[in-house]
Motif scaffolding. Structure first.
Motif, PDB file in Angstrom:
ATOM      1  N   ALA A  18       0.831  -1.207   0.000  1.00 36.98           N
ATOM      2  CA  ALA A  18       0.000   0.000   0.000  1.00 36.98           C
ATOM      3  C   ALA A  18       0.865   1.256   0.000  1.00 36.98           C
ATOM      4  N   LEU A  19       1.900   1.264   0.820  1.00 39.19           N
ATOM      5  CA  LEU A  19       2.763   2.445   0.884  1.00 39.19           C
ATOM      6  C   LEU A  19       3.530   2.663  -0.421  1.00 39.19           C
ATOM      7  N   ILE A  20       3.992   1.582  -1.019  1.00 36.53           N
ATOM      8  CA  ILE A  20       4.704   1.701  -2.304  1.00 36.53           C
ATOM      9  C   ILE A  20       3.767   2.227  -3.379  1.00 36.53           C
ATOM     10  N   ARG A  21       2.564   1.677  -3.422  1.00 40.44           N
ATOM     11  CA  ARG A  21       1.585   2.140  -4.422  1.00 40.44           C
ATOM     12  C   ARG A  21       1.197   3.591  -4.176  1.00 40.44           C
ATOM     13  N   ARG A  22       1.075   3.964  -2.896  1.00 38.63           N
ATOM     14  CA  ARG A  22       0.730   5.342  -2.532  1.00 38.63           C
ATOM     15  C   ARG A  22       1.817   6.313  -2.991  1.00 38.63           C
ATOM     16  N   GLN A  23       3.075   5.924  -2.861  1.00 38.36           N
ATOM     17  CA  GLN A  23       4.174   6.791  -3.295  1.00 38.36           C
ATOM     18  C   GLN A  23       4.166   6.968  -4.813  1.00 38.36           C
ATOM     19  N   ARG A  24       3.800   5.934  -5.537  1.00 34.32           N
ATOM     20  CA  ARG A  24       3.790   6.023  -7.001  1.00 34.32           C
ATOM     21  C   ARG A  24       2.649   6.869  -7.531  1.00 34.32           C
ATOM     22  N   THR A  25       1.468   6.739  -6.906  1.00 31.35           N
ATOM     23  CA  THR A  25       0.285   7.408  -7.455  1.00 31.35           C
ATOM     24  C   THR A  25      -0.068   8.713  -6.757  1.00 31.35           C
ATOM     25  N   ARG A  26       0.490   8.962  -5.580  1.00 35.29           N
ATOM     26  CA  ARG A  26       0.256  10.184  -4.802  1.00 35.29           C
ATOM     27  C   ARG A  26      -1.166  10.328  -4.273  1.00 35.29           C
ATOM     28  N   HIS A  27      -1.942   9.254  -4.211  1.00 29.22           N
ATOM     29  CA  HIS A  27      -3.266   9.301  -3.605  1.00 29.22           C
ATOM     30  C   HIS A  27      -3.639   7.917  -3.095  1.00 29.22           C
ATOM     31  N   TRP A  28      -4.674   7.872  -2.246  1.00 28.92           N
ATOM     32  CA  TRP A  28      -5.087   6.634  -1.602  1.00 28.92           C
ATOM     33  C   TRP A  28      -6.275   5.975  -2.293  1.00 28.92           C
ATOM     34  N   ARG A  29      -6.544   6.301  -3.531  1.00 30.34           N
ATOM     35  CA  ARG A  29      -7.652   5.666  -4.242  1.00 30.34           C
ATOM     36  C   ARG A  29      -7.173   4.420  -4.968  1.00 30.34           C
TER      37      ARG A  29
END
Length: 53
Positions: A18-29
């Protein structure tokens, strides 16, 4: 493998995803929110398993 030890590992892995994906996309959706939800669920089940008899 014993679920008491497996579930915290899965929760940590999903949390890291989740944190890695959050860093890549810049949002929590989307995928980041899904990975975070899985981390919360597996963490909660892990706590629940440890509270057993």
């Amino acid at each position: 493998m014993d679920p008491i030890w497996l579930f915290p590992l899965l929760a940590a892995g999903f949390g890291a995803a989740a944190l890695i994906r959050r860093q890549r996309t810049r949002h929590w959706r989307g995928a980041a929110a899904t990975w975070a939800l899985l981390a919360i669920i597996f963490g909660a089940v892990s706590i629940w398993l440890r509270m057993g008899p």
